[in-house]
Each structure stands twice: as structure tokens, then as C-alpha cells.
Enzyme design. Structure first.
Site, PDB file in Angstrom:
ATOM      1  CG  HIS A 146     -30.651  18.763 -19.261  1.00 26.40           C
ATOM      2  ND1 HIS A 146     -29.571  19.581 -19.494  1.00 26.40           N
ATOM      3  CD2 HIS A 146     -30.585  18.423 -17.943  1.00 26.40           C
ATOM      4  CE1 HIS A 146     -28.880  19.730 -18.372  1.00 26.40           C
ATOM      5  NE2 HIS A 146     -29.485  19.038 -17.408  1.00 26.40           N
ATOM      6  CD  GLU A 147     -33.226  16.044 -15.889  1.00 30.56           C
ATOM      7  OE1 GLU A 147     -32.517  15.199 -15.291  1.00 30.56           O
ATOM      8  OE2 GLU A 147     -33.174  17.262 -15.647  1.00 30.56           O
ATOM      9  CG  HIS A 155     -28.102  14.593 -16.324  1.00 26.78           C
ATOM     10  ND1 HIS A 155     -26.841  15.103 -16.145  1.00 26.78           N
ATOM     11  CD2 HIS A 155     -28.958  15.641 -16.120  1.00 26.78           C
ATOM     12  CE1 HIS A 155     -26.910  16.392 -15.849  1.00 26.78           C
ATOM     13  NE2 HIS A 155     -28.193  16.747 -15.833  1.00 26.78           N
ATOM     14  CD  GLU A 206     -27.125  20.315 -14.880  1.00 25.99           C
ATOM     15  OE1 GLU A 206     -28.044  21.006 -15.366  1.00 25.99           O
ATOM     16  OE2 GLU A 206     -27.267  19.114 -14.591  1.00 25.99           O
ATOM     17  CG  ASP A 245     -27.144  22.473 -20.909  1.00 24.29           C
ATOM     18  OD1 ASP A 245     -28.148  21.919 -20.442  1.00 24.29           O
ATOM     19  OD2 ASP A 245     -26.602  23.473 -20.397  1.00 24.29           O
TER      20      ASP A 245
END
Length: 475
Positions: free
Chosen positions: A132-133, A136, A197, A201
């Protein structure tokens, strides 16, 4: 730790929100243009990331254990290899913090709290958060957030770091610092974050599945975080403060997982062993309390590490002897046995074991670092320095812990010029530029510095002096 964070955070916040922006045009620190120029380019983001990496190392409690660092870095690189960030240089950094959280910063910096490692139930859950990070970063969320702000520069990057620090004290303060330092318009920021977000995901799940992990792990982790928050009041898990989880978000990730190929929850025993190691290093008593007649191999290993932390190598050896080898990751178990040999003064045996490992795992950074330490133990300083010098040369941004090790070896060997030169690089890579300059100056005055050494040190001092000057102007 909170006192340490406050010591750094208060002056940093004053700098961010009270100091005027610098007008100097001649700077190599990332002054990357105005928001009207669009998002950061990959090259600009990488440049900014290198500067912020030094700030992270200076201001956050980075884990200095080589094995945990290697595990987090290896898992991160495996995940990143299945992302769209082929041209991004990622830095996966374990942070000694018991809060359940992870964060991303510009330039591919991914921080993973040890609290997250201890709370996740398997490797797939840890990988889900890291994926997930990573998303980003690869989806340029931070770069776009910067473009919505006043100016794309190092000061804005420090705002994100200040937010990470503030979150360690008060999660709501952390979020306010990050958003306040980046852009205006509360509702647009909220919508922007929610969209980010959702995309993180979706992309993170794709990375997770492509890395052969069970895609359901992401929804599983979200559900458990939500369960932990029920009735928790102010003690909501930090992850939920910075990554709000809704029922719709859980449902969406669960539905998307159905379309992914079947994956595994653990790709081997290494996760459980590194989890046990992190627990033992942070709380030896807690690790020893988990030892019983039916203790797992990972728990026995954790107990052995805890006994080594308590300076009880013989008790550590007894626990390691109870481990059935087929249940163990070979390298990790052998390194633990070598640690016992070092602690009991069996340096020749430790060196022989390390040479055997080096033949099986050539160039492995943990094996090489341990070999340098054993060579130092037995007084082979030149050999130890050759090992550390090669490791440092092969790394663009060497770990400060490795630089500190080389400086210590050089000191014991009576190599004063090298000692202070390496300490200068240690401070430089921790963002302590003024101290780096001072150490380079001491190195230049050392009696054992050759003319060639002085020329090299002088060049490095000039770089450190310029960076220190630019840093003062930028802040």
C-alpha cells in the site's frame, strides 16, 4: 522516545511555519519549482528523497539491527519489483516505534514501524501494508500533493517529516502538520486523501498478488484494525489515524481479492523469526516469557536473542540447541549460533562459520558485516576495514551504523585520519552537516593523512560545507 521527538519537532515546526522561504538561487538541495509547474518529475522526487532520507535518519529512531534491516529491505524490494516503480530507488527503513503504522515519503522512502511487524499475524499482512505504501509512491500521490501546495521544495518535504514525528506524539497533530504544511482547502485535502487511499489499496493489492502473497491479507488486516478500534477511545491504532478504514473500503478490498490468484500467507519461516527477533530486542523479558515446553522454533530463537541481549550466551546456546533444523531459516539460525560464539570468545570458530556462510551466500551484507566485527574482535583491523570499505563503496547512501562500525575499527587500529573521515560521513548521512564539516577538518589535521587522503577529504569537506550552507538557507 517522545521527549526526543519533541526536542526535534518543536524547532522544526517553528522553521516550517514561521521562517520565510529562502531566496537563494544557487543551491543543490531540492528547490524544485512552483506548483504551477505540475507534479514533481521522477528525477526531482529522487533528489528530494535523498535529502529527506538523511533527515529521517537524523530525527527518527531507525532500527540499527542489520538482520531486521535486511529483512524489511528484502521484502520491500521484492514487492517493489512487481510495481510500476522500476526507475524509483526505494529505501525501506524499519523504525523503532511500538505504534502499528507505516508511512511513505517523497523519493521512495518507506518507513515500517516495529509495532507493525509485531502486530501483523503473518508475512502477507505485513506485505499488504508495505505494498500500500509503495503504491503511494509509484502513483505519485505525494508528488501531486506537493503540486497542490505553495512551493515544491525541501521545506515542504520537511513538513511531511514533521507530521510523521508529530504522529508519534499525537496522531491528530501529525495529520494537521502534514496537511497544513502542504496545501490549503480542508475539504479538497480530505477528498484527495480518500482518492489516494482507494488507489493505493487497488494498486497495492495488485503488487501483493504479483508477489505471490494472498491478496485477502489486505482486507484481513483492515478488519482486525477496525476490531481493535472498537471501544478503544483515544487508543485507536495509529494505522487507523493515518489510514482511515471504512466498511466500504474493507468490502472493496475483499471483492477485489476474489479476482486475484491464490497466494501464500508466509513465503517461509523468516517472518516469524524476524518478528521474534524484533520482540526480543525491544523487550527481552517478553520474549523469554513465551518460552515453554511446546515453544515454536521462532519462539526459541527469540528467547536465544533475548538471552544474548541479557549477556547470557550459554543460556542462548541451550535454546538454540532445542531448535529442529528443518524448522529454521538456515542463515538466521547460523548467524545466531555465530553470535553465541562471539559472546563466548570463540572467535576462530565464528570466523570459520562466517567463511562457510560467505561461500553459500556470497556478498550477503549481514554476513559481511558480522565478518568485519569478528575480524575486529581478533585484531585483524586491516581485513575488517577492507570489508567495511567495500560495503560502503557499493552503497549510494550507506547505513550510518556501518559507517560508525568502520570508524570504531579505524580508531582501534590507530587510523586517525580514516576514523574522523568516516565519522564525518556518518554525520553527513544523518543530516548533521555542521558536525560532518568539523570531523572532515579534524581528519585533514591528522598526522597519518597522506597527500592523497587530504585531497579526497578536502573534496568531501567542500561538499559537506556547501550542503550545510544550503541547508541553513533552506530552513
Amino acid at each position: 522516545m517522545k521527549k526526543t521527538l519533541l526536542t526535534f519537532l518543536i524547532p522544526l515546526l517553528l522553521v516550517l511555519f514561521l521562517a520565510p522561504a529562502s531566496t537563494s538561487a544557487d543551491t543543490s538541495l531540492p528547490r524544485l519549482g512552483e506548483a504551477s509547474g505540475g507534479v514533481l518529475t521522477p528525477a526531482e522526487e529522487s533528489e528530494l528523497g535523498r535529502s529527506l532520507l538523511r533527515e529521517v535518519r537524523r530525527s527518527l529512531p531507525v532500527v540499527d539491527d542489520a538482520e531486521i534491516r535486511f529483512y524489511v529491505e528484502s521484502l520491500g524490494r521484492q514487492l517493489a519489483s512487481h510495481s510500476d516503480g522500476e526507475r524509483i530507488t526505494f529505501h525501506f527503513i524499519p523504525i523503532d516505534n511500538d505504534q502499528v503504522n507505516a508511512f511513505a515519503m517523497p523519493g521512495g522512502i518507506i518507513g515500517v514501524h516495529t509495532g507493525l511487524m509485531l502486530e501483523t499475524r503473518d508475512e502477507a499482512e505485513l506485505a499488504a501494508v508495505m505494498a500500500h505504501e509503495i503504491a503511494h509512491v509509484t502513483q505519485r500521490h505525494l508528488a501531486r500533493m506537493f503540486a497542490r501546495g505553495r512551493e515544491i521544495n525541501f521545506r515542504t518535504g520537511l513538513a511531511i517529516l514533521a507530521g510523521v514525528l508529530a504522529a508519534g506524539i499525537d496522531p491528530q497533530l501529525g495529520q494537521a502538520v502534514i496537511t497544513g504544511g502542504v496545501a490549503g482547502g480542508m475539504q479538497s485535502r480530505i477528498n484527495f486523501t480518500r482518492a489516494n487511499e482507494a488507489e493505493a489499496d487497488r494498486v497495492g493489492m495488485r503488487i501483493l498478488a504479483a508477489s505471490d502473497f494472498d491478496a485477502d491479507a489486505m482486507a484481513d488486516f483492515f478488519e482486525r484494525m477496525q476490531e481493535l478500534s472498537r471501544g478503544a477511545g483515544d487508543a485507536v491504532p495509529e494505522y487507523l489515524r493515518t489510514h482511515p478504514v471504512t466498511l466500504d473500503r474493507i468490502t472493496d478490498t475483499r471483492n477485489r481479492a476474489r479476482d486475484k490468484p491464490e497466494g501464500v500467507r508466509n513465503q517461509g519461516p523468516e517472518f516469524a523469526w524476524m518478528q521474534a527477533r524484533a520482540r526480543a530486542l525491544s523487550d527481552p523479558r517478553r520474549a523469554l516469557d513465551r518460552i515453554g515446553e511446546d515453544a515454536s522454533a521462532a519462539e526459541l530463537y527469540g528467547g536465544a536473542i533475548a538471552q544474548l541481549e541479557r549477556d547470557n550466551p550459554r543460556e542462548a546456546r541451550q535454546l538454540l540447541d532445542r531448535i529442529d533444523a528443518p524448522d529454521a531459516p538456515t542463515l538466521t539460525l547460523e548467524l545466531a549460533r555465530i553470535a553465541v560464539e562471539r559472546a563466548t570468545g570463540e572467535h576462530e570458530a565464528a570466523l570459520n562459520s562466517l567463511e562457510d556462510l560467505d561461500a553459500v551466500y556470497p556478498g550477503h551484507p549481514v554476513v559481511r558485516e558480522r565478518m568485519a566485527r569478528v575480524q575486529r574482535d581478533i585484531g585483524n583491523y586491516d581485513r575488517a576495514l577492507r570489508i567495511t570499505s567495500r560495503m560502503i563503496r557499493e552503497t549510494e547512501a550507506p547505513e550510518p551504523a556501518l559507517l560508525r562500525l568502520q570508524a570504531n575499527i579505524a580508531s582501534e587500529a590507530g587510523r586517525e585520519a580514516l576514523r574522523h573521515e568516516t565519522m564525518a560521513e556518518y554525520f553527513f548521512h544523518r543530516g548533521q552537516y555542521e558536525e560532518a564539516v568539523r570531523q572532515f577538518e579534524v581528519a585533514l589535521e591528522a598526522g597519518d593523512a597522506s597527500e592523497r587522503d587530504r585531497q579526497r577529504i578536502e573534496d568531501k569537506r567542500e561538499t559537506a560545507s556547501r550542503t550545510a550552507r544550503e541547508f541553513r538557507e533552506e530552513r
